[in-house]
Every structure is written in structure tokens, then in C-alpha cells.
Design a protein around this motif. Structure first.
Motif, short mmCIF file in Angstrom:
data_model
loop_
_atom_site.label_atom_id
_atom_site.label_comp_id
_atom_site.label_asym_id
_atom_site.label_seq_id
_atom_site.Cartn_x
_atom_site.Cartn_y
_atom_site.Cartn_z
N PRO A 180 0.79 -1.24 0.00
CA PRO A 180 0.00 0.00 0.00
C PRO A 180 0.82 1.28 0.00
O PRO A 180 0.38 2.30 -0.55
N SER A 181 1.99 1.27 0.60
CA SER A 181 2.78 2.50 0.72
C SER A 181 3.72 2.73 -0.46
O SER A 181 4.46 3.71 -0.49
N GLY A 203 -0.81 -0.67 -3.68
CA GLY A 203 -0.36 0.71 -3.66
C GLY A 203 -0.67 1.39 -4.98
O GLY A 203 -1.82 1.71 -5.28
N SER A 242 -5.37 0.49 -3.46
CA SER A 242 -4.57 1.12 -4.52
C SER A 242 -5.28 2.38 -5.01
O SER A 242 -6.48 2.57 -4.80
#
Length: 434
Positions: A180-181, A203, A242
Motif C-alpha cells: 500500500p505504501s 499501492g 490502490s
């Protein structure tokens, strides 16, 4: 009694003569083996990836048995070929065999090539040499092209990462996971996915000038490369965490579900999504912008928008999936559990069936708002004519319709070129992907 003894004597002579014939071996210079193939060719392979097994026959069509003094590979173990003759793998020195008259040996050949340093495919060949007892040498050529590739297995992207590679990337295991990051940026790269591998995006994915396809470079049949067979790899999965995903000038082909978007956002420009076992693009509760894209030949829907906010402009949606008659629509849009807001302009939607445009109201309490303008649509059902402007309605009776819009639809060899043909009204009206 005498007659019976004579019968057994004649039978014994016949058997002895047969055995004698079968067991006689000649070193006559003219006695040679014949082969079902004089060359065994493999399709292009990735380095360090084993090939399929190919076979050929060694026949003795002479009137005597032939002894093979040595069957061996000329380059021994250097080329990467492995040969099994009549159930026995050859060692570097070679092995001897006997082939009785009228008999044959079955030969199995495999290869695993070594990595080199060349950026382009290179030829790897060897000769399988049969040295006969009479001194004659006969050869069968073994050849393949090998391509060095970078192997990726279950890669996890935890930080912003850019990959740009002229060397092919072969993806194994769980494929590529974007956390995610993180943002994964792919540029000018071809990714070959092994069975079951794909990209899972939690992400952000930005891809430009990339090809996403399966890793089989060989052929299912002589006329059919695996690259034309759907269901070779898992596809691209964009999850709800995302955001702002981008695909520009890319090609995604031969996957299961080519692209899945669940509660996310994606922009696709000048991108081809072709020949997939599931959907081309399945989007649910997502923001979708598609410009100059092609969605063709999916077993499920080529393009499916369920409760999305979407813009579709200058796209080609064509449903000619060849592997099943139970194929989906070219274009499906619904308000399943979520409002639908759709604007479709300058787009060609066609296929085998009389109706390949499916607008479906799943929930009467949720917005179902769509508009089509300057499109060619193959459908016999228009529930609300006010939502359509400057539409050319295609029917099976039209002189140019279905497959005839396009440069090439070769159903025998499963080869397709969905560029708009100059005879198509889509060409004159600037409709579809250029």
C-alpha cells in the motif's frame, strides 16, 4: 506320425531361419539408418528454463541388423541438450545400441540452455552422432534459440521502485506484490509471467511501454504459438487500497482475468487488452478513464463496468473470443450495488452476437446514468433512445460489420489485427482505436 514329425521339423527350421535373420548383423558400407527427422528444432527458450520433450525415430530399413557403435552428443554436456535413446540417457562418452532389421529406436530430446551475455536470442545447437559398426557416421542436428532473462520470484515492492529493462523479466511464484505504501513504475519492459503469477497492486502501478504476457515461447501446435492461447497467467489485480493507477501504451494479453479493479482508480491510454480467459477489464465501484484502448476477445466480458464512474473514448471493444461459444459481452455496464455514471464517445463495439452491448439495471434505487455519442454499436436493444446521439447501429445485414471492420481476423490461425480497416465506417467517422 511321419507327417507330424515332418511338420515339427519344418516349423523348427522356419523358427531357426527367422532367428538367424533377426540376429544377423552386417558391416556392409551401404547399410545406413534412416531418421524420421534430420533436424530437431525447439522454439525460443529462456536460459535456464527446461524445454518440452521432443521425439524422433531411428529406423533400420535394411535387410540386416545394424550395430550402433556409439550414439553421443558432439558437444557432450556443453550445449545443454539431454538425449534418451530407447529408454537410456546418453552419457558424455556415448552408448552402443543394436537395431535389428525392420526395427526402430525412439529418441527423446530435451534442452536447458545456459545463460550468456547477449541481449538478443542466440542460437544453441549440437549434433547427435550415430557411429555405426561399419564406420559410417550419421547426424541429427539439434537446435534452439535461447534468450537470457532476469528471473523474479514472489517479488514484494515495499518502497517506490522503478524497473526499466531491455532484458526480459520472467516472473514466477506469487508474482509481484505492490504494498500500500509503494509505487511501482515500469517502463519499456516486457514481463513474461509463469502459470499462476501476476501483479497484485495494493499501492500504485504506473506502466508505460510495457508488455504483460505468459512465459510460454513454444507452440501448442505447429500453427499455434502459446502466445495466442488464453489463460497463461493470473493478470493484474488492483485492490481497494490502490489508487491513481496508470497504464500507457501497454499490452496485456493471454491472462485469466486480465485486469480487475475493485474500489480503486485507473487511467488507461493507448493500451491493448487481448485474448483473456476471464474478463478483459472488470471494474467494480471504481473511477475508470479509457482513451484509445482496445479490449478484445475475452471469455467473459471484454469490458465490464459495475457501479463505476467511467469515461470511454476512442476505444475498440470487439468480442470474437475463439475458444468458447459461451463468451461474454463486448461491453457490459451495470449499477450493481453502486451508482453508474458512464460517458462513451467515439467507440466501436462489435462482435459475433447480434447484441454485444449489455446495459443492465441491477438496483432501481441506485443511479444508472449513461450516455453514448458518435459510436458504432452492435445491439438490438435500446431501452432509452435519448441517451444515444449520432449512433450508427450495426446489424448482421450490414455490408461492413463484425469482423470486416478490422485488418485481420484469421480464425484458423487465431491471429488478429484489430486496427480499423479503411473500408469500415468507423475509419471515416474517427471511431475506435487508431
Amino acid at each position: 506320425m511321419i507327417r507330424r514329425l515332418f511338420f515339427f521339423f519344418a516349423l523348427a527350421c522356419a523358427l531357426l531361419t527367422a532367428c538367424s535373420d533377426n540376429d544377423s548383423f552386417s558391416t556392409a558400407a551401404g547399410n545406413r539408418l534412416t531418421f524420421s527427422k534430420d533436424t530437431v528444432s525447439f522454439d525460443t527458450l529462456f536460459s535456464a528454463v527446461p524445454s518440452i520433450t521432443k521425439t524422433f525415430w531411428v529406423h533400420n530399413r535394411t535387410s540386416d541388423g545394424i550395430r550402433i557403435q556409439s550414439a553421443r552428443l558432439e558437444r557432450t554436456t556443453q550445449s545443454g541438450y539431454r538425449v534418451n535413446v530407447d529408454g537410456t540417457y546418453l552419457d558424455p562418452v556415448g552408448l552402443d545400441f543394436e537395431v535389428r532389421k525392420g526395427d526402430s529406436l525412439l529418441v527423446f530430446v530435451e534442452v536447458t540452455t545456459r545463460e550468456g551475455s547477449a541481449p538478443e536470442p542466440r542460437l544453441v545447437e549440437d549434433d547427435l552422432i550415430f557411429t555405426l559398426e561399419n564406420g559410417t557416421q550419421q547426424r541429427v542436428n539439434l537446435r534452439t534459440y535461447t534468450w537470457d532473462a532476469r528471473r523474479i520470484t514472489s517479488l514484494v515492492i515495499n518502497n517506490d521502485t522503478t524497473i526499466e529493462s531491455t532484458t526480459p523479466l520472467v516472473v514466477y511464484g506469487d508474482g509481484i506484490t505492490v504494498q500500500p505504501s509503494a509505487t511501482l513504475t515500469l517502463r519499456n519492459t516486457t514481463l513474461y509471467f509463469h502459470d499462476g503469477a501476476g501483479i497484485s497492486v495494493h499501492g500504485q502501478l504506473k506502466a508505460e511501454g510495457c508488455v504483460f504476457r505468459g512465459d510460454r515461447l513454444d507452440r501448442m501446435f505447429d500453427y499455434l504459438p502459446y502466445d495466442r492461447v488464453s489463460g497463461q497467467w493470473a493478470g493484474l489485480d488492483f485492490t481497494s487500497t490502490s489508487k491513481d493507477n496508470e497504464l500507457n501504451s501497454c499490452e496485456i494479453r493471454n491472462a485469466w482475468e486480465a485486469i480487475i479493479c475493485d474500489s480503486t482508480s485507473i487511467t488507461m491510454t493507448n493500451t491493448v487488452v487481448h485474448n483473456n480467459r476471464g474478463a478483459g477489464l472488470y471494474a467494480r465501484n471504481s473511477a475508470v478513464v479509457l482513451s484509445y484502448c482496445q479490449f478484445t476477445n475475452a471469455m467473459a466480458d471484454c469490458l465490464a463496468l459495475h457501479g463505476c464512474e467511467a469515461v470511454v473514448d476512442h476505444c475498440t471493444l470487439a468480442q470474437f473470443y475463439p475458444f468458447s461459444a459461451d463468451r461474454g459481452a463486448a461491453f457490459r455496464f451495470t449499477n450493481t450495488n453502486m451508482p453508474l455514471l458512464l460517458l462513451c464517445t467515439n467507440t466501436l463495439v462489435t462482435g459475433y452476437e447480434d447484441n454485444v452491448v449489455m446495459g443492465e439495471v441491477s438496483d432501481s434505487t441506485v443511479a444508472f446514468d449513461y450516455r453514448f455519442a458518435n459510436c458504432i454499436l452492435r445491439t438490438d436493444s435500446v431501452p432509452d433512445a435519448e441517451r444515444f446521439k449520432d449512433i450508427l447501429w450495426e446489424t448482421p445485414k450490414d455490408s461492413v460489420q463484425g469482423k470486416r471492420h478490422f485488418r485481420t481476423v484469421d480464425e484458423d490461425n487465431l491471429y488478429y489485427n484489430f486496427a480499423i480497416d479503411s473500408i469500415s465506417p468507423a475509419f471515416l467517422r474517427d471511431i475506435g482505436r487508431r
